[in-house]
Design a protein around this motif. Structure first.
Motif, PDB file in Angstrom:
ATOM      1  N   ILE A   1       1.279  -1.467   0.085  1.00  0.00           N
ATOM      2  CA  ILE A   1       0.191  -0.369   0.342  1.00  0.00           C
ATOM      3  C   ILE A   1       1.473   0.935  -0.096  1.00  0.00           C
ATOM      4  CG2 ILE A   1      -1.305   1.628   1.416  1.00  0.00           C
ATOM      5  CD1 ILE A   1      -2.865  -1.017   2.083  1.00  0.00           C
ATOM      6  N   TRP A   2       1.812   1.263   0.759  1.00  0.00           N
ATOM      7  CA  TRP A   2       3.173   2.554   1.226  1.00  0.00           C
ATOM      8  C   TRP A   2       3.659   2.569  -0.486  1.00  0.00           C
ATOM      9  CZ3 TRP A   2       2.049   5.686   4.276  1.00  0.00           C
ATOM     10  CH2 TRP A   2       2.072   5.765   5.480  1.00  0.00           C
TER      11      TRP A   2
ATOM     12  N   LYS B   1       1.914   2.119  -3.471  1.00  0.00           N
ATOM     13  CA  LYS B   1       0.843   2.913  -4.048  1.00  0.00           C
ATOM     14  C   LYS B   1       1.089   4.137  -3.676  1.00  0.00           C
ATOM     15  CE  LYS B   1      -1.164  -1.576  -5.414  1.00  0.00           C
ATOM     16  NZ  LYS B   1      -1.017  -1.318  -7.263  1.00  0.00           N
ATOM     17  N   VAL B   2       1.566   4.709  -3.056  1.00  0.00           N
ATOM     18  CA  VAL B   2       0.639   5.875  -2.058  1.00  0.00           C
ATOM     19  C   VAL B   2       2.228   6.782  -2.990  1.00  0.00           C
ATOM     20  CG1 VAL B   2       0.634   7.603  -0.037  1.00  0.00           C
ATOM     21  CG2 VAL B   2      -0.574   5.370  -0.547  1.00  0.00           C
TER      22      VAL B   2
ATOM     23  N   VAL C   1       2.083   7.416  -6.584  1.00  0.00           N
ATOM     24  CA  VAL C   1       1.190   8.738  -7.140  1.00  0.00           C
ATOM     25  C   VAL C   1       2.334   9.946  -7.476  1.00  0.00           C
ATOM     26  CG1 VAL C   1      -0.491  10.703  -6.693  1.00  0.00           C
ATOM     27  CG2 VAL C   1      -0.121   7.856  -5.686  1.00  0.00           C
TER      28      VAL C   1
ATOM     29  N   LEU D   1       1.959  13.212  -5.577  1.00  0.00           N
ATOM     30  CA  LEU D   1       1.865  12.918  -3.910  1.00  0.00           C
ATOM     31  C   LEU D   1       3.156  12.534  -3.880  1.00  0.00           C
ATOM     32  CD1 LEU D   1       0.925  12.706  -1.119  1.00  0.00           C
ATOM     33  CD2 LEU D   1      -0.715  10.382  -2.039  1.00  0.00           C
ATOM     34  N   GLY D   2       4.014  11.170  -4.300  1.00  0.00           N
ATOM     35  CA  GLY D   2       5.141  10.766  -4.407  1.00  0.00           C
ATOM     36  C   GLY D   2       6.390  11.307  -4.091  1.00  0.00           C
TER      37      GLY D   2
ATOM     38  N   LEU E   1       5.960  13.193  -0.401  1.00  0.00           N
ATOM     39  CA  LEU E   1       6.413  12.447   0.664  1.00  0.00           C
ATOM     40  C   LEU E   1       8.428  12.479   0.167  1.00  0.00           C
ATOM     41  CD1 LEU E   1       3.590  10.116   0.097  1.00  0.00           C
ATOM     42  CD2 LEU E   1       3.935  11.481   1.353  1.00  0.00           C
TER      43      LEU E   1
END
Length: 308
Positions: A102-103, A105-106, A109, A112-113, A116
């Motif tokens: 899941i991380w 995939k986050v 993005v 957003l990636g 982050l």
């Protein structure tokens, strides 16, 4: 002393917040178990991940939904206990509880990636959290935030996100960003402990109460509106409820100083546990990979000898 039960069930146990966390936990189970096959690259939910996420959610509710939250608006000491548990314990558990796929995939993005990756760089995450924690506990800032529900919500969420950034270089395992290793982790933890020390020291050694929202009067009653329904608070105010002194015998200054001490002590205990785990994992890695590490050292010496 007056018992805090006079504020009622809603103020004590925050049922709406509890329902929100339950819904979030159910969504977590749907994504990681029931709907997992719908996502490419997904992996079965590990028991350790489920336990970590559950512990993190329980700690979030314990600090922001249970009577601890109400007490945190009455006693500065309990506010600092809240901060320590929410930012230094719940945050890393939630990171470890969300599966790596899941991380990934986050972080994949596009915009957003990129954000982050920048915010989780060790130096940036360390300075950001330390600055936000210190600014949050400036008297003018804390009093202003506690008198506004929107400001309080936004700043609390932002501070918690900065805590996630702080812990990311220590606990993440997905490999999409740089992860600190060995002694670098130790230096990172020590630097974090040092950077928030000035804020705690100012609270501990000041000789007068500095937070208006933890003193008797209109400011305290306004701040209580953050966790007490307006109808209940209005009834209690008309009945003569004047300030935190009706709930505790502790002088306001002692409460303020004790809060700073407890925050620093809890931080040292939590960081001590983390450092202990880092040393244990480092020792195990060195022991389990002794032969490989020895070969690398021999090859490095041979390479250097060729140029000497």
């Amino acid at each position: 002393m007056v018992p805090i039960s006079i504020f009622g069930f809603v103020a004590l146990w925050s049922p709406y917040f509890f329902a929100s966390l339950v819904a979030l936990f159910l969504l977590y189970l749907l994504i990681t178990v029931k709907w997992r096959d719908r996502f490419s690259g997904s992996e079965p939910l590990k028991r350790s991940e489920l336990i970590s996420f559950s512990v993190g959610m329980i700690l979030v509710y314990a600090t922001k939904g249970s009577p601890v939250d109400l007490l945190g608006h009455i006693l500065f000491t309990m506010h600092m206990v809240q901060m320590a548990i929410l930012l230094l314990v719940a945050a890393p558990f939630l990171i470890m509880g969300i599966p790596g796929w899941i991380w990934k995939k986050v972080f994949s993005v596009p915009v957003l990636g990129s954000v982050l990756r920048v915010m989780t760089k060790p130096v940036i995450s360390l300075l950001l959290f330390s600055a936000m924690f210190s600014v949050y506990h400036l008297p003018l800032i804390l009093d202003t935030i506690k008198l506004s529900l929107p400001l309080h919500a936004v700043f609390t969420i932002t501070l918690f996100i900065s805590a996630l950034f702080l812990w990311w270089p220590i606990v993440n395992t997905i490999g999409v960003t740089a992860k600190l290793q060995g002694l670098h982790k130790v230096a990172y933890i020590i630097a974090s402990a040092i950077l928030i020390t000035p804020a705690c020291a100012l609270i501990i050694f000041v000789d007068t109460p500095v937070y208006a929202t933890y003193q008797s009067g209109e400011s305290w009653l306004q701040a209580m509106a953050l966790c007490v329904p307006a109808s209940t608070l209005g009834t209690l105010a008309s009945a003569g409820l004047s300030g935190p002194e009706v709930f505790t015998k502790m002088p306001i200054l002692y409460d303020q100083q004790l809060g700073g001490v407890i925050m620093k002590v809890l931080q040292e205990i939590i960081y001590g546990v983390v450092l202990g785990r880092i040393f244990i994992n480092w020792f195990r890695h060195e022991r389990d990979n002794a032969d490989e590490l020895t070969k690398k050292q021999l090859l490095e010496r041979e390479r250097l000898s060729m140029y000497s």
